[in-house]
Motif scaffolding. Sequence first.
Motif, PDB file in Angstrom:
ATOM      1  N   LEU A 148      -0.363  -2.300   1.863  1.00 18.46           N
ATOM      2  CA  LEU A 148       0.623  -1.225   2.396  1.00 18.46           C
ATOM      3  C   LEU A 148       1.924  -1.691   1.556  1.00 18.46           C
ATOM      4  O   LEU A 148       2.333  -2.905   1.598  1.00 18.46           O
ATOM      5  CB  LEU A 148       0.605  -1.578   3.883  1.00 18.46           C
ATOM      6  N   ASN A 149       2.386  -0.672   1.000  1.00 20.05           N
ATOM      7  CA  ASN A 149       3.589  -0.810  -0.105  1.00 20.05           C
ATOM      8  C   ASN A 149       4.848  -1.030   0.911  1.00 20.05           C
ATOM      9  O   ASN A 149       5.840  -0.152   0.614  1.00 20.05           O
ATOM     10  CB  ASN A 149       3.608   0.103  -1.174  1.00 20.05           C
ATOM     11  N   VAL A 150       4.901  -1.891   1.600  1.00 20.10           N
ATOM     12  CA  VAL A 150       6.087  -2.120   2.415  1.00 20.10           C
ATOM     13  C   VAL A 150       7.260  -2.311   1.703  1.00 20.10           C
ATOM     14  O   VAL A 150       8.475  -1.626   1.859  1.00 20.10           O
ATOM     15  CB  VAL A 150       6.054  -3.177   3.464  1.00 20.10           C
ATOM     16  N   LEU A 151       7.384  -2.874   0.522  1.00 24.43           N
ATOM     17  CA  LEU A 151       8.271  -2.981  -0.597  1.00 24.43           C
ATOM     18  C   LEU A 151       7.655  -2.458  -1.751  1.00 24.43           C
ATOM     19  O   LEU A 151       7.017  -3.155  -2.481  1.00 24.43           O
ATOM     20  CB  LEU A 151       8.671  -4.246  -0.538  1.00 24.43           C
ATOM     21  N   ALA A 152       8.263  -1.072  -2.223  1.00 24.03           N
ATOM     22  CA  ALA A 152       7.576  -0.709  -3.428  1.00 24.03           C
ATOM     23  C   ALA A 152       8.602  -0.678  -4.542  1.00 24.03           C
ATOM     24  O   ALA A 152       9.600   0.001  -4.255  1.00 24.03           O
ATOM     25  CB  ALA A 152       7.246   0.965  -2.900  1.00 24.03           C
ATOM     26  N   GLN A 153       8.229  -1.295  -5.426  1.00 21.53           N
ATOM     27  CA  GLN A 153       9.140  -1.165  -6.790  1.00 21.53           C
ATOM     28  C   GLN A 153       9.251  -0.004  -7.439  1.00 21.53           C
ATOM     29  O   GLN A 153       8.035   0.643  -7.707  1.00 21.53           O
ATOM     30  CB  GLN A 153       8.655  -2.498  -7.663  1.00 21.53           C
ATOM     31  N   VAL A 154      10.326   0.466  -7.832  1.00 22.06           N
ATOM     32  CA  VAL A 154      10.610   1.715  -8.604  1.00 22.06           C
ATOM     33  C   VAL A 154      10.515   1.283 -10.031  1.00 22.06           C
ATOM     34  O   VAL A 154       9.890   1.834 -10.846  1.00 22.06           O
ATOM     35  CB  VAL A 154      11.658   2.431  -8.103  1.00 22.06           C
ATOM     36  N   SER A 206       2.215   4.412   0.892  1.00 16.01           N
ATOM     37  CA  SER A 206       0.898   4.381   0.645  1.00 16.01           C
ATOM     38  C   SER A 206       0.092   3.227   0.875  1.00 16.01           C
ATOM     39  O   SER A 206       0.803   2.374   1.425  1.00 16.01           O
ATOM     40  CB  SER A 206       0.498   4.665  -1.087  1.00 16.01           C
ATOM     41  N   LEU A 207      -1.299   3.429   1.167  1.00 12.97           N
ATOM     42  CA  LEU A 207      -2.003   2.412   1.437  1.00 12.97           C
ATOM     43  C   LEU A 207      -3.335   2.546   0.496  1.00 12.97           C
ATOM     44  O   LEU A 207      -4.308   3.635   0.462  1.00 12.97           O
ATOM     45  CB  LEU A 207      -2.519   2.624   2.754  1.00 12.97           C
ATOM     46  N   GLY A 208      -3.784   1.330  -0.261  1.00  9.94           N
ATOM     47  CA  GLY A 208      -4.804   1.448  -0.838  1.00  9.94           C
ATOM     48  C   GLY A 208      -5.280   2.650  -2.026  1.00  9.94           C
ATOM     49  O   GLY A 208      -4.293   3.033  -2.534  1.00  9.94           O
TER      50      GLY A 208
END
Length: 473
Positions: free
Chosen positions: A209-215, A445-447
């Motif tokens: 799970l992208n709890v913290l998603a780098q841009v 997103s997830l997986g």
Amino acid sequence: MTPWCWLVLVAFSHVTSSTNPGVKVKLTDNGIEYGRQLGMASIQKKLNSIRIPNMSGSQRVSVIGKVKYSLTNMQTVAVGLPSSAVDLVPGTGVRVSISNGYISMKGNWRVKYRRLLRDSGSFDLSVKELSVSTDIAVGSDQTGRPQVSNVNCAATVGSVSIKFHGGASWLYNLFRNFISKALRNTLQKKICPLVSDAVSDLNPRLKTLNVLAQVDKYAEIEYSMVTPPAISKSSIGLSLKGEFYNIGKHRETPFPAAFFSLPPQNNKMLYLGLSAFTANSGAFVYNAAGALSLYITDDMIPQISPIRLNTRTFGLFIPQIAKSFPGLLMKLLVKTVKNPIITLEPDTATIQATSTVTGYAIQPNGTLSPLFILNSTTSVSARLFVNGMRLAGSVTLNKMDLTLETSYVGDFRVRSLDNIMNMVLKVVVIPILNVQLGKGYPLPSLGKMNLVNTDLQILKDYVLIGTNVEFTA
């Protein structure tokens, strides 16, 4: 269990914050049904792995006395789960139930009686009216991601029938019922642990799970939950923080997220609402990082353009430039002085930016001689679209207003530069901005999650994405 189940199960993970969310998610009946199908496929796969250890013992048969038996090489041939349901209990949890399931197995049998008399053959085992009911609880791990566990599982095997092949039928018919009961009890004890394993298998996937998603090198987006979920009998609503941060510097934005609610639409599996707060927190972060400034030089202007970034062109409108700095190339620095403001209205997304434009003459030794500083208020319209698992966009110019902040070459009419600055904005600044916007910003997103048949609407103060979902292995 599958990653999709996270959208059902995360509803019970630990939540500590009470701020308004920047992003909202709604999982509808259609999405829950898709999750049920994937979940049943996972449980069925687990049940296919049932292994019953070899069984042996003895049973006294009235006709012939003590009979020693053994059942070996037992393996599953087929599993069917034709009837299942995932029920949402408002404010309580998720209940998974299975009924009318069946399992087919095969194996070998051997008996010994009256000392040296032996017999053997094979058998087929048929399990019918299998039912399972289980509740699923969710906690959180040390990373703040949800962690699932199986509770209150109950499994019932309605009937077990065994058919022997080979040997003397009169012999094994004498203890058929005993063997069937023993196998039924053994199977019944094995089902819930396998269901529990199927739930536990979800935890490694939840860690994606992208709890913290780098841009990019400047920013990341946090998608942690901020309020408990809203659970009804037909949908689950999740509230995510949806806030941009500078990488390594989680400074809160100076403005709060405003409340918004998703419309009662249910045609898609999943609805995702991204608020104007999320977009404006991004503008705040990029401005704080100094990323919203750009040096513009003549080689960035298309060769076919008659307007060049040099003192000759600008001298046509400001004669003192050509007189004081003849024959020199120029450089412009466009730099935001306030956080850009993104406004969302029905079918319209607008970005308002306040900047300064500083003009320099480039001396032969490379030093920069300031010519003027202009104040610029620019409005652009944005087109938004979903690209894979990212929200992307592009902008077009609405208008630009210029005023003079400082002149180092005497007074001049700022409006005389309108055409030059509009051209620079259209052919240099906006294309560079659109390249960045076209890369997009990661959605929750997830997986290996894919969005299918996606619709996007711009509504009052938020963007609504309606989509179906597929997971790939």
